[in-house]
Design a protein around this motif. Structure first.
Motif, short mmCIF file in Angstrom:
data_model
loop_
_atom_site.label_atom_id
_atom_site.label_comp_id
_atom_site.label_asym_id
_atom_site.label_seq_id
_atom_site.Cartn_x
_atom_site.Cartn_y
_atom_site.Cartn_z
N PRO A 46 2.60 6.50 -7.30
CA PRO A 46 3.43 6.11 -5.99
C PRO A 46 2.41 5.39 -5.08
N SER A 47 2.93 4.43 -4.30
CA SER A 47 2.08 3.50 -3.58
C SER A 47 1.19 2.77 -4.49
N SER A 48 1.66 2.23 -5.61
CA SER A 48 0.77 1.56 -6.32
C SER A 48 -0.03 0.39 -6.00
N TRP A 49 0.43 0.00 -4.82
CA TRP A 49 0.17 -1.32 -4.19
C TRP A 49 -1.36 -1.18 -3.63
N ARG A 50 -1.60 0.17 -3.43
CA ARG A 50 -2.89 0.62 -2.69
C ARG A 50 -4.02 0.85 -4.09
N SER A 51 -5.07 0.50 -3.76
CA SER A 51 -6.32 0.56 -4.83
C SER A 51 -6.97 1.81 -4.99
N PHE A 52 -6.53 2.53 -4.05
CA PHE A 52 -7.14 3.84 -3.89
C PHE A 52 -6.28 5.01 -3.54
#
Length: 153
Positions: A46-52
């Protein structure tokens, strides 16, 4: 088809990143093999756009994973490159699921490749002349016209 991939992860709460490229060989391009798609191939956080991913959030909490699709390039493109953010894995550096996904893609592609190869080349050249009945019917008239033409009539 050549598949190459790397997985990199920074120290800390960073998610691993998969970078891959797929390149068709020239004979595969010549066979016009269609691109192959494998759905639900690699887990997508989920929220794969975040790198962390912080502890207790997304896949480190109760977040459910979605899926990336993998596909081969079309014979028109010949090559694709992609970068995917993978779910956080903690101490595990085992990415057998990624290798298994690429192996499934390769297997599906090889099936399509074999099918394309089985479609053999061909060249058909045919001719039709006047039928024998038509030749006999007009032969006397054509012969008479030629004789008269030869003597100047």
């Amino acid at each position: 088809m050549k598949i190459e991939w790397t997985v990199q992860k920074k120290r800390g709460n960073h998610r691993p990143v998969l970078k891959y490229s797929i390149e068709l060989e020239s004979f595969e391009v010549d066979l016009a093999v269609p691109h192959v798609v494998v759905d639900a191939a690699i887990a997508r956080p989920p929220s794969s756009w975040r790198s962390f991913c912080y502890p207790g959030e997304d896949e480190r909490g109760n977040g459910t994973l979605e899926w990336y699709r993998l596909m081969t390039p079309s014979h028109k493109m010949g090559r694709i490159s992609e970068s995917l953010t993978l779910p956080w894995r903690g101490q595990s550096n085992d990415f057998v699921d990624v290798k298994a996904a690429f192996e499934r893609l390769r297997h599906s592609f090889e099936t399509m490749l074999k099918n394309a190869y089985e479609s053999a080349p061909l060249q058909i050249v045919e001719n039709l002349d006047l039928s024998e009945g038509t030749r006999k019917h007009i032969a006397s008239g054509v012969a008479s016209a030629r004789i008269l033409s030869a003597v100047g009539f």
